[in-house]
Scaffold this motif. Structure first.
Motif, PDB file in Angstrom:
ATOM      1  N   ASP A 149      15.845   5.078 -21.692  1.00  0.00           N
ATOM      2  CA  ASP A 149      14.390   5.204 -21.766  1.00  0.00           C
ATOM      3  C   ASP A 149      13.681   4.634 -20.531  1.00  0.00           C
ATOM      4  O   ASP A 149      14.195   3.714 -19.883  1.00  0.00           O
ATOM      5  N   HIS A 191       8.652  11.450 -22.442  1.00  0.00           N
ATOM      6  CA  HIS A 191       8.450  10.076 -22.945  1.00  0.00           C
ATOM      7  C   HIS A 191       7.014   9.623 -22.674  1.00  0.00           C
ATOM      8  O   HIS A 191       6.765   8.503 -22.248  1.00  0.00           O
ATOM      9  N   HIS A 203       3.183   6.175 -21.311  1.00  0.00           N
ATOM     10  CA  HIS A 203       3.918   5.463 -22.362  1.00  0.00           C
ATOM     11  C   HIS A 203       2.973   5.065 -23.496  1.00  0.00           C
ATOM     12  O   HIS A 203       2.892   3.905 -23.919  1.00  0.00           O
TER      13      HIS A 203
HETATM   14 ZN   LIG Z   1       9.842   3.593 -23.551  1.00  0.00          ZN
END
Ligand SMILES: [Zn+2]
Length: 330
Positions: free
Chosen positions: A76, A227, A231
């Motif tokens: 991630d 993603h 964020h």
């Molecule tokens: Zn993240």
């Protein structure tokens, strides 16, 4: 029979920072030591069958079956760590993986607030110093932002979880979402300047993957998914804001050539709501991952709510026996 022998089970393991941490400038950063990552890969190669995202998507579409003990690696936040310390190891051992960078740091080379907070926390051993600095800022802004007294926030947020102390959670929650947007950005920048560096641009450039690196990784068979842009906590965004974020993620994935066969998403902070799932489906994403802790059963779980394990849930060396999670779930 071991429940993991069934072909619909998939263990997804998530990673964030992976780097030589001890003896580095940021020795307190919460991440995985590079040698521990390599040890964990040995453990995983011994006990699991690592599958590619392509294979997982084919399984969800009913075109292929997963092998027994299927495991997917997910990295991630788009750190340059993943290009420098993870990717060479994966290529050398023929291991596929999925990577989830946010758009803004990758393209605009800007620090995300969430990572500023990590490095603020990593620059000070005594977390009370940070709590004091934060509370000082809150006190100064209390009247103009109509804030609660500090003890109310501390009561609500100073609660340890399985990874962090109460002080650390308090700092994270206050700066991640409890304070008004404008104020928390201001305080985070101020504390980043005081405890880490004043040159955010140079810091971001070193911290994050760039588009060229992602294209090289894709060319070597790695998967890149969405993603968020900054964020975002998607569950805190209204539907039209979520639509914009997902559309921007999609354009980004198009631009680096990551979306031709299938698309996947990993919710920042694991946060989503019904709107998010509906947008995922409508915009053609094949699956999405949360931070709910568990082993995914593709025959059972909603494909937009797949649970994962954290790297800390698995051994970091080549244990001869399979341990922890798989046994706990029997
Ligand atoms: Zn993240």
């Amino acid at each position: 029979m071991n429940i993991l022998d069934a072909t619909s089970f998939l263990t997804i393991v998530s990673y964030h920072y992976v780097r030589p941490i001890r003896d580095s400038k940021y020795a307190l950063i919460k991440g995985l030591e590079k040698t521990d990552f390599e040890g964990q890969m040995e453990y995983i190669m011994r006990h699991y069958n690592v599958v590619s995202m392509e294979h997982v998507v084919a399984s969800i579409r009913g075109e292929e079956q997963l092998p027994q003990m299927a495991l997917l690696l997910a990295f991630d936040d788009g750190f340059s760590d993943h290009y420098l310390h993870v990717f060479p190891h994966l290529v050398e051992h023929g291991i596929p993986a999925a990577f989830y960078p946010s758009v803004s740091p990758t393209v605009e080379r800007k620090m995300l607030d969430v990572h500023k907070i990590h490095f603020i926390l990593a620059c000070e051993t005594n977390k009370m110093t940070l709590v004091d600095s934060l509370n000082e800022h809150i006190e100064q802004a209390r009247e103009s932002f109509d804030l609660e007294p500090i003890h109310v926030y501390e009561k609500d947020f100073k609660k340890p979880n399985r990874f962090d102390s109460g002080e650390v959670i308090y700092i994270k929650r206050m700066l991640q979402h409890a304070l008004p947007d404008v104020l928390r950005t201001e305080i985070t920048d101020n504390m980043f300047g005081k405890f880490v560096t004043n040159d955010q641009g140079a810091f971001a450039d070193e911290l994050y993957l760039n588009e060229e690196q992602l294209k090289i990784m894709i060319a070597e068979g790695m998967h890149v998914g969405g993603h968020g842009v900054h964020h975002e906590w998607l569950n805190h965004c209204d539907k039209s804001h979520q639509e914009t974020i997902v559309r921007d993620c999609r354009s980004f994935l198009d631009s680096i050539g990551a979306s031709s066969q299938f698309m996947t998403f990993c919710y920042p902070y694991g946060a989503y709501n019904d709107d998010t799932k509906a947008i995922m489906e409508r915009d053609g994403f094949d699956l999405a991952m949360t931070t709910e802790v568990g082993i995914a059963d593709l025959a059972f779980h909603d494909r937009y709510m797949l649970p994962r394990l954290d790297t800390n849930d698995l051994p970091k060396s080549c244990e001869p026996e399979i341990v922890t999670w798989t046994r706990n779930l029997m």
